[in-house]
Structure formats: C-alpha cells, structure tokens
Write an enzyme that holds these catalytic residues in place. Structure first.
Site, mmCIF file in Angstrom:
data_model
loop_
_atom_site.group_PDB
_atom_site.id
_atom_site.type_symbol
_atom_site.label_atom_id
_atom_site.label_comp_id
_atom_site.label_asym_id
_atom_site.label_seq_id
_atom_site.Cartn_x
_atom_site.Cartn_y
_atom_site.Cartn_z
ATOM 1 N N ASP A 68 0.869 -1.237 -0.029
ATOM 2 C CA ASP A 68 -0.054 0.063 0.109
ATOM 3 C C ASP A 68 0.991 0.970 0.050
ATOM 4 O O ASP A 68 2.006 1.050 0.593
ATOM 5 C CB ASP A 68 -1.011 0.101 1.250
ATOM 6 C CG ASP A 68 -1.961 -1.262 1.380
ATOM 7 O OD1 ASP A 68 -2.631 -1.331 0.434
ATOM 8 O OD2 ASP A 68 -1.746 -1.855 2.329
ATOM 9 N N ASP A 70 0.407 5.228 1.312
ATOM 10 C CA ASP A 70 -0.382 6.003 1.559
ATOM 11 C C ASP A 70 0.272 7.430 1.554
ATOM 12 O O ASP A 70 1.535 7.608 1.613
ATOM 13 C CB ASP A 70 -0.454 5.735 3.346
ATOM 14 C CG ASP A 70 -1.194 4.521 3.465
ATOM 15 O OD1 ASP A 70 -2.018 3.994 2.699
ATOM 16 O OD2 ASP A 70 -0.871 3.917 4.537
ATOM 17 N N ASP A 150 2.133 6.400 15.355
ATOM 18 C CA ASP A 150 2.152 5.326 16.414
ATOM 19 C C ASP A 150 3.756 4.944 16.625
ATOM 20 O O ASP A 150 3.960 5.144 17.796
ATOM 21 C CB ASP A 150 1.206 4.250 15.948
ATOM 22 C CG ASP A 150 1.560 3.772 14.990
ATOM 23 O OD1 ASP A 150 2.271 4.166 13.924
ATOM 24 O OD2 ASP A 150 0.537 2.852 14.499
#
Length: 453
Positions: A68, A70, A150
């Site tokens: 992916d 992002d 995070d």
C-alpha cells in the site's frame, strides 16, 4: 536532535526532522506506485504539501515490496475531493480520502493535529473516559502529524519536491536496530487506541523486529482495553494478523501478552486448561498451514480459520447440551448458534464466513456416513475440500481415532467413479449392510369391509 528519550526511555518527536537527501538514501520513485506519484504531483500542482508516509517508506528501506502507498497532505478531505473525480471520502473516527485507480486505492489523509484540553473540548475531537479517541478530525502541520504517528518506524515522510526523507522520531535508527518503538508515553498511546497493541505484535513478526522494552511493558495490563473496540474493527485486525503469512508467530505472541484472550476468550480458556496439548497443537498447526499456503500464493479462506478456532468451544458446548438431555443433532445445531453469537460480541465475523464455518462443521458430522450415494453427494458439496482438510488437520494434531476415516476419504478422492462405487460397496459388505439406507416400512391401508357381504 530528532529523537529524545525521557528517563524511562520513551521516544519523542522533534519539531526539526533529520533531512536525508536523495543522495544519501536508496529509495527511488521507480519503487513507488505510478498512481501514488500521480496523486502527489496533483496535490503539489494544486498548491498543497504532500508526502508518502509510513509503511511504504519503511518497507522499501527494509527491502520489502510495499503493498500500500499512503499519502499525507495539508489539504482537507473536501479539498482533496475537489482535485480528484475518482475520490471518495470515508471514515467517521478520522476522515480519509480514497483515490480509486481501478483495483488500486491510494489513501490520502490530512495531517493530524493535537487535541484541545479537556476543559475546552473541540467538537471534532472526542475521547472516552479511558482515554480512547472516539473522533479524530483534528488537522495540523507535518510536525504535529509526526507526533501523532504510532511507531517511530512509521514517522518517515518522502517529499516529492526534493525526493528527500524526513525522519521525525529516529525511525531510520529504529529500522537499523530492528526495534518497534511507540512515539510518546506507551500507556497514553495504547489508551488512545488499544488496537496499537495488536499493531505492535503484527509489525514485530512481519518485520522480524523486537518490541522495545517501554513499548512492551504496559501491554499485558492494558490488554482488556480491546474490549472497548468495535467488533467489526477487531475482525479487520484479526485478518491482518492471520492472513499476512505470520499467523503462527502472531498467535504465539498474542498469547504471550494476553491479547488472544481478549479476542477469543472461550478458546483461550480451553487452551489454558491443564490437558490442552491436543488443542494447542491443532490451532498452531492450522496457523502454520495457513502461513505455508499464503507464502505459496495459495488461497486461504477466513471461514476455515474461524472454524478451527471455534471448534473446541463448539464441541464443549455440544457435549454440555447432550449431557442435559438434548439429542445429538439438536445439540450440535444449538451449540453452533450459541458459540457464533458469543464470538460476535468480541469479533464481528461477516455472515459469508460464518456460513462457511458452519458448512465445515456440518461436513465433520457427515464424513462417516458414506453408504449408498451419500459419499458421492457429500463430495460434491462446495466446501467439501475444506471439510476434508479440516479432518486431516484433526488427525495430524493427534486425533488418531479418525485416522481410518481420513485414509478412506483420501483413497476415495483418488479413485474414478467405478472405483468409488467399489469402495462404497465394500464398505457396505464389511459393515454387514449397516451402511445401507433402511427404508421406512410403509403401512398398508386397511381394506374396507365389503358392504355386500
């Protein structure tokens, strides 16, 4: 200095990132999705800042092909939508833009900002009494966005302007030392979003890294906070844990930190019992086989995984109902409904997968009924192969009493039609005809008395 640590080793972000120019890193635009590059340039041409962020940068630096890509930008979701006709906005907890290119979706997030103090709440940001973020549409700068990330390995930004990498939290060093480190106070960050505990486990196994001490320390104590997460979201997280090629390692680590208990309490109670060697072997073998199939690019259905995980609670519930006086068939059917309903309170498995699990369980009940046309008709069932594999897994894990049945079905599936008929015929002869379906005797109608007589 980009990264600092407080006295207990907590990772912090700096407002001034380490800037790694193109000449000092090995990342090339050729390694990115062409569609992601299109999105970056259109945002740039629209007057906005845009960066590739997180996992795709981390994976390329680790020599892993990203799945992916992002993008993060200072454009709001509504502004992004104006730039892209192929854009759709999703999410309530945090608003996201999905740019759709056929089967590929480029996710675009607006840079996140800090929350207001509790005595001056922002209507776009809400948190629970436990500190969990319920709504998170607070926008900010790239520096604030990095602090909201995070893990340090995910606070890496690739700029399309000069092709440099911006490292806000020592992510490059964490990759070199193979450490999973939370940014900020671990307890606070886990309370904001308890799913981060699952993500820490998944990244550790996926990337072959170690969870850093301060990041690891609060997990066991805070594991019950997963009970506050919507069951539908936990289903998506379990798919990532079990369908990424590291299911067995994730299972063992989830058990280690007490996280598995929060996801599958009924299963965990059985595994914690004194005599659970067979059950642990069964589940571990199932996950190992799942990893082998995924890593060999073979198909895996979540229905099989959930059928295996809930098999032992199902059998226990069924035995309890039989002991209470219910017949075997009704007990089995009621046990299925009860076990699935209880599991749905923790993980909301979609109906298409629970139906698949039901089929696999029903096939286990029918495998020893092979007389007449029953073996042939059973073998034509859409999920028969999964049910047969489930039987083999039971035998491989130590259920030796099913070995003869597994051998018979293995031989049966290798035969042609005439060979299968002979096997069924021999089965009937060996059992003295007990496999044959007995016809119910028909009661002859009583003859009416002859009125003339």
């Amino acid at each position: 200095m980009v990264k600092g640590k407080d006295p207990v080793g907590t990772v912090t972000c700096s407002a001034t990132p380490v800037l790694i120019p193109r000449s000092e890193h090995a990342i090339s635009r050729k390694q990115f999705s062409p569609n992601a590059i299109k999105v970056l340039y259109r945002l740039k041409d629209g007057g906005y800042d845009a960066y590739l962020v997180g996992g795709c940068i981390r994976d390329i630096l680790l020599g892993i092909e990203p799945k992916d890509f992002d993008v993060v930008t200072n454009a709001t979701p509504e502004q992004v939508k104006k730039l892209f006709r192929n854009c759709r906005l999703i999410g309530r907890r945090f608003r996201l833009a999905h740019i759709v290119f056929g089967r590929e979706i480029i996710e675009v997030a607006t840079m996140r900002g800090h929350h207001q103090a509790q005595d001056n709440p922002d209507p776009t940001s809400q948190s629970s009494d436990q500190g969990q973020l319920l709504r998170d549409n607070v926008y900010g700068t790239i520096e604030e966005d990095a602090q909201r990330r995070d893990f340090s390995i995910n606070a890496l930004y690739y700029s399309i302007n000069d092709f440099s990498i911006r490292d806000f939290a020592g992510g490059i060093a964490a990759i070199e030392h193979r450490k999973i480190e939370l940014i900020g106070d671990p307890e606070t960050r886990y309370r904001e979003d308890p799913v981060r505990m699952l993500r820490a486990v998944r990244f550790a196994t996926k990337l072959d890294m170690t969870i850093a001490g301060p990041t690891e320390a609060p997990i066991a104590e805070l594991a019950p906070l997963l009970g506050n997460i919507p069951p539908a979201r936990l289903f998506e997280e379990t798919l990532k844990l079990f369908l990424g090629g590291k299911a067995e390692a994730n299972f063992l680590m989830l058990r280690k930190y007490g996280l598995f208990k929060q996801l599958f309490p009924a299963v965990d109670a059985i595994l914690d019992s004194a005599d659970s060697e067979f059950e642990i072997t069964f589940i571990q073998k199932m996950f190992a086989n799942t990893d082998d199939r995924i890593n060999a690019d073979k198909k895996v259905t979540p229905a099989f995984i959930y059928a295996a995980l809930l098999w032992f609670p199902l059998r226990d519930r069924c035995n309890t109902l039989i002991a209470e006086g219910m017949n075997e068939y009704d007990a089995f059917m009621q046990a299925i409904s009860q076990v699935l309903a209880e599991n749905a309170r923790h993980i909301a498995v979609p109906k298409r997968f629970t139906l698949g699990a039901r089929d696999i369980w029903h096939i286990q009940q029918r495998l020893d009924k092979r007389g007449g046309q029953r073996a042939y008709r059973l073998s034509l069932q859409p999920r028969f192969k999964a049910g047969y594999d489930f039987l083999l897994l039971r035998v491989e894990s130590g259920e030796t009493e099913q070995q003869e049945l597994a051998n018979w079905w293995t031989d049966y599936l290798q035969q042609d039609v005439s060979g299968q008929k002979e096997m069924v015929k021999a089965l009937g002869q060996r059992s003295g005809g007990s496999e044959r379906r007995r016809r119910r005797p028909r009661n002859k109608p009583r003859r009416k008395p002859n009125s003339e007589s």
